[in-house]
Design a protein around this motif. Structure first.
Motif, PDB file in Angstrom:
ATOM      1  N   ARG A  48      18.197  10.229  73.365  1.00 51.15           N
ATOM      2  CA  ARG A  48      18.194  11.531  74.044  1.00 51.15           C
ATOM      3  C   ARG A  48      17.667  12.612  73.108  1.00 51.15           C
ATOM      4  O   ARG A  48      16.964  13.533  73.537  1.00 51.15           O
ATOM      5  CB  ARG A  48      19.624  11.876  74.486  1.00 51.15           C
ATOM      6  N   THR A  80      18.627  21.507  76.706  1.00 54.19           N
ATOM      7  CA  THR A  80      19.664  20.787  77.456  1.00 54.19           C
ATOM      8  C   THR A  80      19.781  19.347  76.966  1.00 54.19           C
ATOM      9  O   THR A  80      20.892  18.843  76.750  1.00 54.19           O
ATOM     10  CB  THR A  80      19.333  20.805  78.960  1.00 54.19           C
ATOM     11  N   ASP A  81      18.652  18.685  76.764  1.00 59.78           N
ATOM     12  CA  ASP A  81      18.710  17.287  76.336  1.00 59.78           C
ATOM     13  C   ASP A  81      19.250  17.153  74.921  1.00 59.78           C
ATOM     14  O   ASP A  81      19.955  16.183  74.612  1.00 59.78           O
ATOM     15  CB  ASP A  81      17.325  16.641  76.470  1.00 59.78           C
ATOM     16  N   ARG A  83      21.473  19.117  73.655  1.00 55.67           N
ATOM     17  CA  ARG A  83      22.930  19.314  73.799  1.00 55.67           C
ATOM     18  C   ARG A  83      23.601  18.085  74.414  1.00 55.67           C
ATOM     19  O   ARG A  83      24.745  17.764  74.105  1.00 55.67           O
ATOM     20  CB  ARG A  83      23.192  20.565  74.645  1.00 55.67           C
ATOM     21  N   ILE A  84      22.876  17.394  75.292  1.00 55.63           N
ATOM     22  CA  ILE A  84      23.415  16.136  75.832  1.00 55.63           C
ATOM     23  C   ILE A  84      23.591  15.129  74.697  1.00 55.63           C
ATOM     24  O   ILE A  84      24.620  14.440  74.609  1.00 55.63           O
ATOM     25  CB  ILE A  84      22.485  15.563  76.920  1.00 55.63           C
ATOM     26  N   ALA A  87      26.664  16.124  72.710  1.00 59.48           N
ATOM     27  CA  ALA A  87      27.912  15.879  73.446  1.00 59.48           C
ATOM     28  C   ALA A  87      28.190  14.388  73.550  1.00 59.48           C
ATOM     29  O   ALA A  87      29.339  13.937  73.390  1.00 59.48           O
ATOM     30  CB  ALA A  87      27.831  16.507  74.836  1.00 59.48           C
ATOM     31  N   SER A  88      27.150  13.619  73.809  1.00 61.86           N
ATOM     32  CA  SER A  88      27.316  12.173  73.931  1.00 61.86           C
ATOM     33  C   SER A  88      27.777  11.573  72.609  1.00 61.86           C
ATOM     34  O   SER A  88      28.685  10.729  72.577  1.00 61.86           O
ATOM     35  CB  SER A  88      25.981  11.559  74.368  1.00 61.86           C
ATOM     36  N   GLN A  90      29.356  13.146  70.244  1.00 60.83           N
ATOM     37  CA  GLN A  90      30.733  13.606  70.003  1.00 60.83           C
ATOM     38  C   GLN A  90      31.729  12.734  70.769  1.00 60.83           C
ATOM     39  O   GLN A  90      32.770  12.329  70.239  1.00 60.83           O
ATOM     40  CB  GLN A  90      30.872  15.057  70.452  1.00 60.83           C
ATOM     41  N   GLY A  91      31.403  12.422  72.007  1.00 58.30           N
ATOM     42  CA  GLY A  91      32.282  11.576  72.819  1.00 58.30           C
ATOM     43  C   GLY A  91      32.409  10.179  72.239  1.00 58.30           C
ATOM     44  O   GLY A  91      33.510   9.614  72.179  1.00 58.30           O
ATOM     45  N   ALA A  94      34.578  10.313  69.102  1.00 58.15           N
ATOM     46  CA  ALA A  94      35.989  10.526  69.447  1.00 58.15           C
ATOM     47  C   ALA A  94      36.606   9.242  69.996  1.00 58.15           C
ATOM     48  O   ALA A  94      37.747   8.910  69.672  1.00 58.15           O
ATOM     49  CB  ALA A  94      36.114  11.657  70.461  1.00 58.15           C
ATOM     50  N   SER A  95      35.842   8.508  70.797  1.00 59.12           N
ATOM     51  CA  SER A  95      36.362   7.253  71.355  1.00 59.12           C
ATOM     52  C   SER A  95      36.618   6.236  70.249  1.00 59.12           C
ATOM     53  O   SER A  95      37.634   5.536  70.261  1.00 59.12           O
ATOM     54  CB  SER A  95      35.366   6.680  72.364  1.00 59.12           C
TER      55      SER A  95
ATOM     56  N   LEU B  95      24.205  17.098  81.447  1.00 56.14           N
ATOM     57  CA  LEU B  95      24.901  17.774  80.345  1.00 56.14           C
ATOM     58  C   LEU B  95      26.357  18.077  80.725  1.00 56.14           C
ATOM     59  O   LEU B  95      27.270  17.877  79.917  1.00 56.14           O
ATOM     60  CB  LEU B  95      24.180  19.078  79.985  1.00 56.14           C
ATOM     61  N   ALA B 102      32.960  14.057  76.751  1.00 53.94           N
ATOM     62  CA  ALA B 102      33.278  14.335  75.341  1.00 53.94           C
ATOM     63  C   ALA B 102      34.623  15.051  75.230  1.00 53.94           C
ATOM     64  O   ALA B 102      35.424  14.760  74.333  1.00 53.94           O
ATOM     65  CB  ALA B 102      32.177  15.175  74.710  1.00 53.94           C
ATOM     66  N   ALA B 105      37.345  12.496  75.758  1.00 51.22           N
ATOM     67  CA  ALA B 105      37.478  11.614  74.589  1.00 51.22           C
ATOM     68  C   ALA B 105      38.163  12.348  73.441  1.00 51.22           C
ATOM     69  O   ALA B 105      39.010  11.781  72.747  1.00 51.22           O
ATOM     70  CB  ALA B 105      36.099  11.113  74.160  1.00 51.22           C
ATOM     71  N   ARG B 109      41.728  11.432  71.725  1.00 49.93           N
ATOM     72  CA  ARG B 109      41.862  11.226  70.278  1.00 49.93           C
ATOM     73  C   ARG B 109      43.000  12.092  69.734  1.00 49.93           C
ATOM     74  O   ARG B 109      43.829  11.631  68.958  1.00 49.93           O
ATOM     75  CB  ARG B 109      40.548  11.589  69.586  1.00 49.93           C
TER      76      ARG B 109
END
Lengths: 120, 282
Positions: A48, A80-81, A83-84, A87-88, A90-91, A94-95, B95, B102, B105, B109
């Motif tokens: 991305r 936007t991409d 930032r995607i 965010a992706s 970051q997720g 975190a997982s 987005l 996010a 998640a 966490r």
């Protein structure tokens, strides 16, 4: 005599008087930099981010060609991409951290059960 | 006659149906067909709006909605940039979805981290309570600055016929029904082994295993012996002379904690190391 000159300049600029907001031009660069700073992106987020970079290049080319309106939309999309991607990533991080923390918590909860347990 | 009327009514119904349908058909014919980009944008928005984005990324989702409306308008007007609007709408919907996922998640966490901290606190409190549950015993004297390293490790010291009896017990607790040495116990025993080897001549060492009051007497006797043997085996493995070590299993006798409480039971599931330190070695 002046009008034909003005029309010629306008034509050279792609016939457009569209002004791209400076914030739209700067935003994708900042968002791309922010996503890159996260480091260790998973493949999906990295793809991305590459897309965002390509869109930024395209936006620059469109702006250079005088297609200001399309360039503006492309800058917005690059932002936007990027930032995607951030965010992706970051997720995903975190997982992964959640899985590690839950494993630690389960191990310690077992220790607690062993300590509390009534057997000899 | 009636056949004629029926036929006429049928014709009229057909005319009315055609009259009602024509404007719709005309409208359909005039509406520009949505581009694949617009279809993709609609689908992305629908997916985002029906997912967690509505709750966790409402501002971005609203932005995506506004952009989708612009894309629809651009499509209706045959705008040159209609595809770019549609692509932007799709990206903004994606987005919103990515931000929401996010956020979830991150929340999970943080919640897990709280659970972990609570578990750690509970474990540490249990271990601290177990250490504090040891009752002071008669004849106990406070430890002095250690001229002999064993005295530095002592939990208790008592006067004995030959000199001083050193008792080492802290950090030597066991889980229920278990005689495996914990990492903490091994670290403690490493210190004890080193101190014993530094003491010459080698002192006599008595290792006593205990259990809490739960379970059968036979099993507790066996388990206490196993615990003492585990400690003795570790010390001899670390170089303490085997012939100086005696092992005893004492079951639930001589409790140091209250068997009615978890912390007390943990304190009772222990091994004590008694070192008879001659006066010359102190």
């Amino acid at each position: 005599m002046k009008w034909p000159v003005a029309l010629l300049v306008l034509a050279a600029c792609g016939g457009s008087s569209y002004r791209i907001p400076q914030s739209h031009v700067e935003a994708p660069r900042q968002s791309i930099a922010a996503a890159q700073q996260q480091g260790g992106l998973d493949p999906r987020s990295a793809d991305r981010l590459e897309l965002a970079k390509y869109e930024l290049m395209t936006a620059n080319r469109l702006a250079h060609e005088g297609d200001g309106r399309r360039a503006d939309l492309m800058y917005l999309r690059a932002d936007t991409d990027a930032r995607i991607a951030a965010a992706s990533a970051q997720g995903q991080k975190a997982s992964a951290e959640t899985a590690r923390i839950q494993s630690d918590a389960m191990r310690i909860q077992q220790q607690v059960r062993d300590l509390i347990g009534g057997g000899s | 006659m009636s056949a004629f009327v029926k036929h006429t009514e049928g014709v009229m119904r057909g005319i009315r149906a055609v009259a009602l349908t024509l404007p719709v058909l005309a409208a359909c014919g005039s509406a520009p067909k949505p581009s694949p980009q617009l279809e993709a944008a609609r689908q992305a928005y629908t997916q985002a709006a029906s997912g967690p984005a509505a709750r966790f990324a409402p501002a971005t989702l609203n932005n995506a909605h506004d952009t989708l409306l612009r894309a629809e308008q651009a499509n209706r007007n045959g705008d040159d940039a209609r595809r770019e609007f549609a692509d932007l709408a799709r990206s903004r919907a994606e987005l919103a979805d990515a931000q929401a996922r996010a956020a979830i998640a991150t929340h999970q966490r943080d919640a897990s981290a709280i659970t972990l901290a609570q578990a750690q606190a509970q474990r540490d409190a249990l271990l601290a309570a177990a250490a504090n549950s040891r009752r002071p015993q008669q004849g106990v004297t406070s430890t002095q600055p250690p001229p002999n390293p064993l005295l530095g490790l002592a939990d208790q010291t008592r006067q004995s016929a030959n000199g001083t009896e050193v008792v080492i017990a802290s950090g030597l607790q066991f889980p229920k029904n278990d005689s495996q040495l914990s990492p903490q116990a091994k670290r403690r025993l490493d210190q004890v082994a080193t101190a014993l080897q530094q003491t010459q001549p080698a002192p006599t060492v008595t290792i006593e295993g205990f259990t809490d009051a739960s379970g059968s007497s036979a099993r507790n006797q066996e388990l206490s012996q196993e615990r003492a043997a585990a400690v003795a085996g570790y010390l001899t493995q670390k170089g303490v002379p085997q012939d100086r070590v005696t092992v005893r299993g004492l079951g639930p006798s001589e409790p140091v904690g209250d068997n009615a409480t978890p912390a007390g039971r943990l304190g009772n599931r222990r091994v004590e190391i008694h070192v008879d330190l001659p006066a010359a070695n102190q």
